[in-house]
Motif scaffolding. Structure first.
Motif, PDB file in Angstrom:
ATOM      1  N   ASP A   1      -2.375 101.468  55.882  1.00 24.50           N
ATOM      2  CA  ASP A   1      -1.592 102.832  56.187  1.00 24.50           C
ATOM      3  C   ASP A   1      -2.028 103.700  57.252  1.00 24.50           C
ATOM      4  OD1 ASP A   1      -0.044 102.924  54.027  1.00 24.50           O
ATOM      5  OD2 ASP A   1      -1.448 103.941  52.108  1.00 24.50           O
TER       6      ASP A   1
ATOM      7  N   LEU B   1      -0.848 103.752  60.095  1.00 18.62           N
ATOM      8  CA  LEU B   1      -0.198 105.107  61.062  1.00 18.62           C
ATOM      9  C   LEU B   1       0.187 106.181  60.341  1.00 18.62           C
ATOM     10  CD1 LEU B   1       2.948 102.215  61.982  1.00 18.62           C
ATOM     11  CD2 LEU B   1       0.964 102.706  62.625  1.00 18.62           C
ATOM     12  N   LYS B   2      -0.573 106.710  59.139  1.00 22.39           N
ATOM     13  CA  LYS B   2       0.000 108.133  58.496  1.00 22.39           C
ATOM     14  C   LYS B   2      -1.658 108.220  58.542  1.00 22.39           C
ATOM     15  CE  LYS B   2       3.159 106.496  54.698  1.00 22.39           C
ATOM     16  NZ  LYS B   2       3.218 106.592  53.997  1.00 22.39           N
ATOM     17  N   GLU B   3      -2.539 108.279  59.545  1.00 23.60           N
ATOM     18  CA  GLU B   3      -3.261 108.671  59.609  1.00 23.60           C
ATOM     19  C   GLU B   3      -3.214 109.969  60.541  1.00 23.60           C
ATOM     20  OE1 GLU B   3      -7.319 106.522  60.826  1.00 23.60           O
ATOM     21  OE2 GLU B   3      -6.689 105.121  58.547  1.00 23.60           O
ATOM     22  N   GLU B   4      -4.186 111.219  60.217  1.00 24.75           N
ATOM     23  CA  GLU B   4      -4.073 112.267  61.420  1.00 24.75           C
ATOM     24  C   GLU B   4      -4.363 111.912  62.829  1.00 24.75           C
ATOM     25  OE1 GLU B   4      -5.515 116.761  61.554  1.00 24.75           O
ATOM     26  OE2 GLU B   4      -6.551 115.658  59.980  1.00 24.75           O
TER      27      GLU B   4
ATOM     28  N   PRO C   1       4.409 100.794  56.489  1.00 20.17           N
ATOM     29  CA  PRO C   1       5.463 102.048  55.451  1.00 20.17           C
ATOM     30  C   PRO C   1       6.011 102.468  56.579  1.00 20.17           C
ATOM     31  CG  PRO C   1       2.616 101.579  56.319  1.00 20.17           C
ATOM     32  CD  PRO C   1       3.551 100.486  56.479  1.00 20.17           C
ATOM     33  N   ASN C   2       6.922 103.212  55.456  1.00 19.70           N
ATOM     34  CA  ASN C   2       8.043 104.668  56.020  1.00 19.70           C
ATOM     35  C   ASN C   2       6.972 105.501  57.095  1.00 19.70           C
ATOM     36  OD1 ASN C   2      10.556 104.554  57.125  1.00 19.70           O
ATOM     37  ND2 ASN C   2      10.986 105.520  54.800  1.00 19.70           N
ATOM     38  N   VAL C   3       7.245 105.971  58.942  1.00 20.43           N
ATOM     39  CA  VAL C   3       6.358 106.874  59.117  1.00 20.43           C
ATOM     40  C   VAL C   3       7.498 107.789  59.760  1.00 20.43           C
ATOM     41  CG1 VAL C   3       3.962 105.640  59.248  1.00 20.43           C
ATOM     42  CG2 VAL C   3       5.694 105.596  60.874  1.00 20.43           C
ATOM     43  N   LYS C   4       7.393 108.553  59.996  1.00 23.93           N
ATOM     44  CA  LYS C   4       7.639 109.756  60.762  1.00 23.93           C
ATOM     45  C   LYS C   4       7.287 109.408  62.039  1.00 23.93           C
ATOM     46  CE  LYS C   4       8.038 114.931  61.760  1.00 23.93           C
ATOM     47  NZ  LYS C   4       7.024 115.315  62.911  1.00 23.93           N
TER      48      LYS C   4
END
Lengths: 324, 238
Positions: free
Chosen positions: A287, A289-292, A307-310
């Protein structure tokens, strides 16, 4: 008098990169540091010749990788920067390190004019002197240097290489005799992984320990912004440049930036360790890519399973890098 | 004057610590010389050096004597390759000059610094910046070898005089008598390597070092020497 001379000497020898010194000279200082990661997919091609195999047999640059010394394809940072420079040239920017600089001394008028310019002029005029740095060593003289605000170690394939030799013909002779040539090239299909490191505080700034006059903070900020945009655009599009054959255009399938305060993050190393190649796709196993602090600028779902990311806008990332 | 100690776990994509005698084929040391370790620390706190051929800033000359260091090479194997590079403008004649540069692949190191407790730049009052900042990108010997700091921390160290040492850090060969074969250990792997102790061109001084490869090595010393220890580690300083 002696004291003054000593101070002048120290001014030449060291310079400091701290907030106070920057603000004293009127320069902006964000303290941000960024790691840029790019992944590129190439159809069978030779992205960087080894340089050691001659003109008729062009092998790939294959290096031993890791403690297992697996054979991987390597692209040097010089080759990557060459492509980015060419992209900038096509975008209308002036670049200092050009292929046509390989000329005899004194034969080019433009060349001798350039050599007389000071560092401030070079930085303002040439985007590559500003972003990639400059060094000129001359025997018996004081050298000139500018640390590059943007650095890289190059790129490496994500898997051990399975290279094969392609057979090409060329209408020109490589031996300067009449007739054409037969050329063998080592080629392979690869996903390439690269990382670049950005110090936004150094961009469009000429470092010196002495007080600088006439610095226009807004103009410097504008220049930083424009050049950072051109660099990140270059990361996405420069690899697609035509390097001499229709199969030599790797596509950017992933581009992300990690921004942190005061120090560089380790996103590139973590991502490299968490990637798996499955046929014509790379899978990001965590995960991460979801890190701050991670900004995704480009992710091609045809080639990258993640994973789906913005996704972030380029302007937003550049603003974040320069925010004070 | 007192000292305080910091430890960095460092990992690079590549490393090139050019041997001072190498010119067109730039072979590399396995571990960074003291001058590179000083540059690493200065890069973190944002002190840069202008390039002046055959000369070093007074600040480097001063601080290379003020600090002590220890280095461990943490890879199980030494893997390197030669890259072929064309440098533009070499020699100031506008020519492209072919050069071979040897790079270590994915090198891992532990750096230890003993720093003066009271000092304008490296004193303990600057602990936060020394441990956490990275104002210039730290590198392993060259601009093309940016490094990653995996862990940075202050360490509490003990001192003792001893005639034996079991260490993963480099040891000056002139202090070593023999391998300690009585000590239980894994298979021992090391190389001997000459490393400069001074800045190039400043009374250039080179010594032969034992560089353990990826594990501790038990050594008998010729006479009792000052040994430092922390956690499970022992080391001698340069």
């Amino acid at each position: 008098m002696a004291k003054k001379k000593e101070n002048e000497q120290k001014n030449i020898e060291i310079f400091s990169l701290n907030k106070g010194d920057f603000e004293k000279n009127g320069y902006p200082f964000s303290g941000k540091r960024a790691v840029v990661v790019g992944i590129y997919y190439s159809f069978p091609s030779n992205q960087n010749a080894s340089g050691s195999s001659g003109t008729n047999a062009i092998s790939q640059k294959i290096i031993p990788w890791g403690e297992e010394a697996e054979p991987r394809v390597y692209i040097s940072p010089f080759a990557l920067k060459r492509r980015i420079r060419d992209y900038w040239s096509k975008s209308g920017e002036k670049v200092y390190v050009r292929e046509d600089r390989n000329i005899e001394e004194g034969k080019n008028e433009e060349e001798s004019k350039t050599e007389k310019k000071g560092m401030k002029e070079l930085v303002n005029e040439y985007i590559d002197v500003d972003l990639f740095g400059y060094m000129k060593a001359e025997s018996g003289k004081e050298g000139t240097t500018r640390p590059g605000p943007i650095t890289s170690w190059g790129a490496v394939s994500l898997e051990p290489v399975h290279s094969f030799v392609d057979f090409n013909t060329c209408i020109y002779s490589t031996t300067e005799k009449e007739g054409g040539s037969i050329i063998n090239r080592g080629i392979s299909k690869e996903f390439y992984f690269t990382s670049f490191f950005i110090n936004p505080d150094l961009i469009s700034v000429v470092l010196t320990n002495s007080k600088q006059e006439g610095v226009d903070k807004n103009k410097v900020l504008e220049m930083k912004k424009e050049r950072l945009n051109l660099f990140l655009d270059g990361m996405k599009y420069a690899m697609q440049k035509d390097t001499g054959g229709p199969r030599d255009k790797p596509s950017c399938v992933f581009l992300a930036v990690q921004i942190e305060d005061s120090a560089y993050g380790d996103f590139d190393k973590k991502l490299f360790k968490n990637i798996e190649v499955k046929g014509d796709k790379v899978k990001i196993k965590s995960d991460l890519l979801k890190e701050e602090g991670i900004h995704i600028l480009h992710l091609d779902n045809d080639f990258v399973e993640a994973p789906n990311v913005k996704k972030s806008e380029l302007d937003e990332v550049v603003d974040s890098l320069l925010s004070q | 004057m007192g000292y305080w100690a910091v430890e960095f776990e460092v990992e690079g994509w590549l490393a090139n610590f050019r041997e001072a005698t190498a010119v067109t084929t730039q072979t590399t040391h396995t571990i960074p010389p003291k001058s590179a370790l000083l540059g690493f620390l200065f890069a973190k706190i944002g002190i840069g050096r202008s390039y002046i051929r055959d000369s070093w800033p007074d600040m480097y000359k001063e601080y290379i004597k003020k600090i002590n260091v220890a280095v461990a090479f943490n890879n199980k194997k030494k893997v390197s390759f030669f890259d072929y590079v064309l440098y533009a403008n070499a020699g100031g004649k506008g020519e492209l000059k072919p050069t071979f540069v040897e790079y270590l692949v994915w090198p891992k190191y532990t750096f230890i610094y003993l720093l003066p407790e009271e000092d304008e730049y490296l004193g303990k009052q600057n602990k936060g910046a020394i441990l956490n900042n990275e104002l210039f990108k730290v590198s392993l010997g060259s601009n093309e070898a940016p490094a990653q700091i995996i862990r940075a921390r202050e360490i509490k160290i003990n001192e003792k005089e001893a005639e034996k040492i079991n260490t993963k850090f480099i040891v000056n060969r002139e202090f070593v008598d023999s391998l300690d074969t009585t000590s239980p250990t894994n298979s021992v792997s090391f190389i001997n390597e000459y490393l400069p102790l001074s800045l190039p061109n400043e009374d250039f001084n080179v010594s032969k070092f034992i560089v353990p490869i990826g594990d501790k090595i038990p050594l008998n010393l010729k006479s009792a020497k000052k040994i430092y220890s922390y956690d499970e580690n022992e080391f001698m300083v340069i």
